[in-house]
Design a protein around this motif. Structure first.
Motif, PDB file in Angstrom:
ATOM      1  N   PHE A 423       0.810  -1.217   0.000  1.00  0.00           N
ATOM      2  CA  PHE A 423       0.000   0.000   0.000  1.00  0.00           C
ATOM      3  C   PHE A 423       0.845   1.269   0.000  1.00  0.00           C
ATOM      4  CE2 PHE A 423       1.206   0.058   4.336  1.00  0.00           C
ATOM      5  CZ  PHE A 423       0.912   1.305   4.867  1.00  0.00           C
ATOM      6  N   LEU A 424       2.154   1.157   0.213  1.00  0.00           N
ATOM      7  CA  LEU A 424       3.019   2.338   0.229  1.00  0.00           C
ATOM      8  C   LEU A 424       3.332   2.771  -1.199  1.00  0.00           C
ATOM      9  CD1 LEU A 424       5.537   1.163   2.972  1.00  0.00           C
ATOM     10  CD2 LEU A 424       3.736   2.880   3.266  1.00  0.00           C
ATOM     11  N   PRO A 425       2.972   3.991  -1.602  1.00  0.00           N
ATOM     12  CA  PRO A 425       3.328   4.461  -2.955  1.00  0.00           C
ATOM     13  C   PRO A 425       4.817   4.763  -3.036  1.00  0.00           C
ATOM     14  CG  PRO A 425       2.267   6.218  -1.722  1.00  0.00           C
ATOM     15  CD  PRO A 425       2.228   5.011  -0.841  1.00  0.00           C
ATOM     16  N   VAL A 426       5.368   4.660  -4.213  1.00  0.00           N
ATOM     17  CA  VAL A 426       6.809   4.869  -4.395  1.00  0.00           C
ATOM     18  C   VAL A 426       7.025   5.936  -5.461  1.00  0.00           C
ATOM     19  CG1 VAL A 426       9.029   3.802  -4.928  1.00  0.00           C
ATOM     20  CG2 VAL A 426       7.233   2.459  -3.786  1.00  0.00           C
ATOM     21  N   THR A 427       7.292   7.144  -5.012  1.00  0.00           N
ATOM     22  CA  THR A 427       7.631   8.221  -5.945  1.00  0.00           C
ATOM     23  C   THR A 427       9.059   8.010  -6.452  1.00  0.00           C
ATOM     24  OG1 THR A 427       6.142   9.866  -4.980  1.00  0.00           O
ATOM     25  CG2 THR A 427       8.089  10.706  -6.125  1.00  0.00           C
ATOM     26  N   PRO A 428       9.256   7.972  -7.768  1.00  0.00           N
ATOM     27  CA  PRO A 428      10.612   7.748  -8.290  1.00  0.00           C
ATOM     28  C   PRO A 428      11.580   8.834  -7.817  1.00  0.00           C
ATOM     29  CG  PRO A 428       8.965   7.542 -10.032  1.00  0.00           C
ATOM     30  CD  PRO A 428       8.260   8.110  -8.841  1.00  0.00           C
ATOM     31  N   ARG A 429      12.777   8.409  -7.449  1.00  0.00           N
ATOM     32  CA  ARG A 429      13.815   9.333  -6.994  1.00  0.00           C
ATOM     33  C   ARG A 429      15.133   8.998  -7.694  1.00  0.00           C
ATOM     34  NH1 ARG A 429      10.765  13.171  -4.801  1.00  0.00           N
ATOM     35  NH2 ARG A 429       9.292  12.307  -3.291  1.00  0.00           N
ATOM     36  N   ASP A 430      15.919  10.027  -7.933  1.00  0.00           N
ATOM     37  CA  ASP A 430      17.271   9.817  -8.442  1.00  0.00           C
ATOM     38  C   ASP A 430      18.141   9.297  -7.308  1.00  0.00           C
ATOM     39  OD1 ASP A 430      16.684  10.732 -10.992  1.00  0.00           O
ATOM     40  OD2 ASP A 430      17.087  12.824 -10.451  1.00  0.00           O
ATOM     41  N   VAL A 431      18.767   8.154  -7.533  1.00  0.00           N
ATOM     42  CA  VAL A 431      19.684   7.585  -6.548  1.00  0.00           C
ATOM     43  C   VAL A 431      21.095   7.862  -7.046  1.00  0.00           C
ATOM     44  CG1 VAL A 431      20.401   5.517  -5.312  1.00  0.00           C
ATOM     45  CG2 VAL A 431      18.003   5.805  -5.974  1.00  0.00           C
ATOM     46  N   GLY A 432      21.772   8.751  -6.359  1.00  0.00           N
ATOM     47  CA  GLY A 432      23.110   9.135  -6.797  1.00  0.00           C
ATOM     48  C   GLY A 432      24.128   8.029  -6.608  1.00  0.00           C
ATOM     49  N   SER A 433      25.359   8.315  -6.980  1.00  0.00           N
ATOM     50  CA  SER A 433      26.426   7.325  -6.843  1.00  0.00           C
ATOM     51  C   SER A 433      26.833   7.187  -5.380  1.00  0.00           C
ATOM     52  CB  SER A 433      27.633   7.737  -7.689  1.00  0.00           C
ATOM     53  OG  SER A 433      28.107   9.017  -7.301  1.00  0.00           O
ATOM     54  N   ASN A 434      27.237   5.987  -5.018  1.00  0.00           N
ATOM     55  CA  ASN A 434      27.659   5.678  -3.656  1.00  0.00           C
ATOM     56  C   ASN A 434      28.905   6.507  -3.310  1.00  0.00           C
ATOM     57  OD1 ASN A 434      28.497   4.520  -1.254  1.00  0.00           O
ATOM     58  ND2 ASN A 434      28.206   2.414  -1.940  1.00  0.00           N
ATOM     59  N   PRO A 435      28.838   7.324  -2.250  1.00  0.00           N
ATOM     60  CA  PRO A 435      30.015   8.134  -1.898  1.00  0.00           C
ATOM     61  C   PRO A 435      31.172   7.298  -1.364  1.00  0.00           C
ATOM     62  CG  PRO A 435      28.316   8.369  -0.230  1.00  0.00           C
ATOM     63  CD  PRO A 435      27.709   7.575  -1.351  1.00  0.00           C
ATOM     64  N   GLY A 436      30.888   6.045  -0.993  1.00  0.00           N
ATOM     65  CA  GLY A 436      31.946   5.186  -0.458  1.00  0.00           C
ATOM     66  C   GLY A 436      31.980   5.213   1.050  1.00  0.00           C
ATOM     67  N   ARG A 437      32.332   4.080   1.625  1.00  0.00           N
ATOM     68  CA  ARG A 437      32.315   3.969   3.082  1.00  0.00           C
ATOM     69  C   ARG A 437      33.306   4.908   3.758  1.00  0.00           C
ATOM     70  NH1 ARG A 437      31.415  -2.394   4.823  1.00  0.00           N
ATOM     71  NH2 ARG A 437      29.293  -2.581   3.975  1.00  0.00           N
ATOM     72  N   GLY A 438      34.440   5.112   3.119  1.00  0.00           N
ATOM     73  CA  GLY A 438      35.446   5.978   3.729  1.00  0.00           C
ATOM     74  C   GLY A 438      34.925   7.374   4.015  1.00  0.00           C
ATOM     75  N   LYS A 439      34.211   7.959   3.042  1.00  0.00           N
ATOM     76  CA  LYS A 439      33.669   9.305   3.221  1.00  0.00           C
ATOM     77  C   LYS A 439      32.550   9.343   4.254  1.00  0.00           C
ATOM     78  CE  LYS A 439      34.880  11.199  -1.312  1.00  0.00           C
ATOM     79  NZ  LYS A 439      34.367  11.824  -2.556  1.00  0.00           N
ATOM     80  N   LEU A 440      31.924   8.191   4.484  1.00  0.00           N
ATOM     81  CA  LEU A 440      30.809   8.126   5.435  1.00  0.00           C
ATOM     82  C   LEU A 440      31.254   7.735   6.842  1.00  0.00           C
ATOM     83  CD1 LEU A 440      28.309   6.276   3.072  1.00  0.00           C
ATOM     84  CD2 LEU A 440      28.152   8.665   3.807  1.00  0.00           C
ATOM     85  N   GLY A 441      32.543   7.500   7.025  1.00  0.00           N
ATOM     86  CA  GLY A 441      33.054   7.115   8.331  1.00  0.00           C
ATOM     87  C   GLY A 441      32.775   5.671   8.686  1.00  0.00           C
ATOM     88  N   LEU A 442      32.557   4.820   7.669  1.00  0.00           N
ATOM     89  CA  LEU A 442      32.258   3.408   7.887  1.00  0.00           C
ATOM     90  C   LEU A 442      33.499   2.567   7.604  1.00  0.00           C
ATOM     91  CD1 LEU A 442      28.832   3.228   5.987  1.00  0.00           C
ATOM     92  CD2 LEU A 442      29.139   3.342   8.464  1.00  0.00           C
ATOM     93  N   PRO A 443      33.691   1.489   8.358  1.00  0.00           N
ATOM     94  CA  PRO A 443      34.821   0.585   8.053  1.00  0.00           C
ATOM     95  C   PRO A 443      34.620  -0.092   6.704  1.00  0.00           C
ATOM     96  CG  PRO A 443      33.404  -0.341   9.769  1.00  0.00           C
ATOM     97  CD  PRO A 443      32.937   1.055   9.538  1.00  0.00           C
ATOM     98  N   THR A 444      35.671  -0.218   5.939  1.00  0.00           N
ATOM     99  CA  THR A 444      35.546  -0.697   4.557  1.00  0.00           C
ATOM    100  C   THR A 444      35.219  -2.181   4.472  1.00  0.00           C
ATOM    101  OG1 THR A 444      37.941  -1.023   4.474  1.00  0.00           O
ATOM    102  CG2 THR A 444      37.083   1.080   3.656  1.00  0.00           C
ATOM    103  N   ASP A 445      35.653  -2.975   5.472  1.00  0.00           N
ATOM    104  CA  ASP A 445      35.508  -4.424   5.342  1.00  0.00           C
ATOM    105  C   ASP A 445      34.511  -5.032   6.336  1.00  0.00           C
ATOM    106  OD1 ASP A 445      37.006  -3.842   7.537  1.00  0.00           O
ATOM    107  OD2 ASP A 445      38.549  -5.352   7.177  1.00  0.00           O
TER     108      ASP A 445
END
Length: 634
Positions: A423-445
């Motif tokens: 029942f949840l409608p889904v408005t289309p959205r542009d999904v950009g490129s993944n900035p990468g875990r490093g830029k997000l402060g996430l461990p890579t592995d």
């Protein structure tokens, strides 16, 4: 907003008038009580004798109470004379504020304050008017000035807490709520907001005790509601007991209906259209960067204009990109953010709306009074309020077979309309490129679990389950949305108690939706919150190709994850027990190939099964079928 109880004051004033019939002071004060409790006819009787002896303000008020609203509003423009009696100015300003004539109300409040000097009651109502028009800084100043004169008034103190909460000063709001409860320990509104703020701030230590107090107070309220009105929305957060919610919703709906009847604003009965296109309208405060707005904003342009003319009535003005998308997607867009409910209902009726879809229910900034005035033939609850409203003015609720199975029907007062998909409608959205875990402060592995749900959906039991998952999945981390220091500190403390170090929790700030969709690609698995599932968040995750592990609960709000997974053909990600949820998370950490295959299936299914155009066609067929059934009955 909180209003005081008037019954004791009313009796004292009646006794005073029995001793001295023409005493202006008690007449004005008793008229004020009658006006605030929906008894305009009695107020008119009292004020009629004074009208000839007073100026424009009282004459305007007398016209208003006699139902001559347009004349009253015109005359009110000449009433901001500081020589008028400040009590009369106060009453007129209060009435104008209720009518949605905010500019005139604010001017007359200022005149009343100028005449009265310093009056806590006038300042209090002036602050409420400022708050309703979005002027929170000035509202806070007036509340604080009023409290300086009237420190023991719990209603004034509570409204200050609400303004602090609305200003996003949550820690200050919680402290202010504690001050309210020190004055009035049984203040139901304060008990309600305290539990909500504790959930919002993840302040779980005192939450169980406060919840027990709230439960007792709610039972007392439901047995004898009186004048206090409590929205049942918070019960979706606090209590799994559907019956308690349903009783509170029915009580609130009765009070809302009584308000509409007292205002004499019920709209004329609508006639069924036998042919031609229908006028369909959406009513919401959330045509903006809100979960509801982000889901539905692309739907309106998809409606078949041969079948429907599309209206939107916006209860809150924002001017952001989502609101602009809504405005361009409908045929008629009306900003009614500063209009009173009775006038909005009259506008909807005047627009000849056949189907009115309410997207808010009893949530924040909703105005169910509009629907209680019955401006449309078919009135439907959809998307915003994820439960039954138990309201005679709501005819139907939209769901699907997963969120509203037949076993749930007996608990709903509404007729259940089921879409053939999530029942949840889904408005289309542009999904950009993944900035990468490093830029997000996430461990890579590391294996990255995440939950981007609002903090009030978290509860100690599910957080403890997540900590178990982290203990069994060595080296994994949990990525959480927490943009407030208090929330982060509380979650880190809860993790430490479970034996999980601070390096295993990583916190994300709020970012624009496009950035949020892009960063979701860096996570491996979204952990849904049982009880109150993610809604817009799991849709965003699906758009970003991120699978959701969910635990099926009750009613709409506890089954949204299961519904989406079913539509996407990913039923193996829906669990029915906490042990199954824990085991499935552990299995996916160990079997990366299986998880990669799930992600590939998700991406293919999302492209195929989440079309907003096909969704809109399904919705239109559902609404037309139900409207025709009404036609046959008529």
């Amino acid at each position: 907003m909180s209003e005081p109880k008037f019954s004791e004051s009313e009796q004292e004033l009646l006794q005073s008038l029995a001793r001295k019939k023409n005493d202006t002071g008690p007449i004005l004060e008793l008229s004020r009580i009658y006006l605030r409790t929906g008894r305009a006819d009695q107020a008119l009787i009292l004020l009629a004798g004074l009208a000839e002896r007073q100026g424009m303000a009282l004459k305007s008020l007398a016209l208003a109470l006699n139902g001559r609203n347009a004349e009253a509003i015109d005359l009110a423009g000449f009433s901001a004379d500081p020589e008028e009696d400040p009590k009369i100015l106060h009453m007129l300003a209060y009435w104008l504020n209720q009518q949605g004539c905010f500019a005139q109300a604010l001017a007359i409040f200022r005149a009343a304050l100028s005449r009265a000097g310093s009056d806590a009651g006038i300042r209090h109502d002036y602050a409420i008017a400022l708050q309703r028009t979005g002027n929170l800084p000035d509202a806070l100043l007036q509340y604080q000035a009023a409290i300086g004169q009237d420190r023991e008034n719990p209603h004034l103190a509570f409204n200050l807490a609400l303004a602090l909460e609305q200003s996003d000063r949550l820690d200050d709001a919680l402290s202010q709520i504690e001050r309210v409860l020190a004055i009035a320990p049984d203040h139901l509104g304060a008990l309600y907001r305290r539990s909500y703020l504790q959930r919002l701030l993840c302040a779980w230590e005192d939450y169980p005790g406060g919840l027990a107090e709230l439960s007792v107070a709610l039972e007392r309220h439901l047995q004898k509601p009186g004048e206090e009105m409590i929205s049942p929305y918070g019960l979706n957060i606090h209590f799994p007991d559907d019956k308690l919610h349903d009783r509170a919703a029915a009580c609130y709906a009765r009070q809302i209906t009584e308000q509409a009847m007292n205002q004499g604003s019920l709209q004329p009965a609508r006639r069924v259209k036998k042919s031609g296109r229908l006028n369909i309208a959406y009513l919401s405060p959330d045509f903006n960067s809100h979960a509801v707005g982000s889901l539905i904003s692309g739907l309106f342009a998809c409606h078949d204009r041969k079948k429907f003319k599309v209206f939107a009535y916006s209860l809150v003005k924002s001017g952001d990109g989502i609101q602009r998308q809504v405005e361009t997607g409908v045929d008629i867009y009306r900003d009614v953010s500063l209009v009173a409910p009775a006038r909005i209902a009259a506008q909807i009726s005047g627009d000849d709306i056949d189907i009115l879809i309410d997207l808010a229910g009893y949530t924040r900034n909703a105005r169910p009074q509009i629907l209680a005035m019955r401006p449309a033939l078919l009135q439907v609850s959809f998307l915003g309020y994820l439960n039954t409203m138990q309201a005679p003015f709501i005819d139907a609720v939209i769901g699907d077979a997963e969120v509203l199975p037949e076993s749930e029907e007996s608990g709903f007062s509404e007729h259940i309309l089921r879409l053939h998909r999530c029942f949840l409608p889904v408005t289309p959205r542009d999904v950009g490129s993944n900035p990468g875990r490093g830029k997000l402060g996430l461990p890579t592995d590391a294996f990255v679990f995440c939950s981007f749900n609002h903090s009030y959906k978290l509860q100690p039991q599910i957080f403890a389950l997540w900590m178990k998952i982290l203990r069994t999945a060595k080296g994994s981390i949990l990525w959480l949305l927490a943009d407030r220091a208090t929330i982060r500190d509380n979650l880190l403390a809860a993790a430490a108690e479970a034996g999980i170090g601070p390096e295993r929790l990583i916190f994300a700030d709020r970012v624009p939706l496009t950035e949020h969709l892009a960063r979701m690609k860096s996570a491996d698995l979204l952990l849904d919150t049982p009880g109150y599932n993610a809604g817009a968040t799991i849709i965003a995750a699906a758009q970003a190709g991120l699978p959701t592990l969910t635990l099926r609960g009750n009613r709409i709000l506890g089954r949204m994850g299961a519904s989406l997974n079913k539509t996407l053909g990913l039923d193996e990600l829906t669990c029915d027990t906490a042990d199954e949820y824990l085991g499935r998370a552990h299995d996916l950490v160990k079997d990366r190939d299986r998880l990669d295959a799930i992600r590939e299936r998700l991406e293919n299914a999302a492209a195929e099964k989440l079309s907003i155009k096909e969704y809109c066609e399904d919705l239109e067929n559902l609404l037309l079928k139900h409207y025709r059934q009404i036609s046959v009955q008529a």
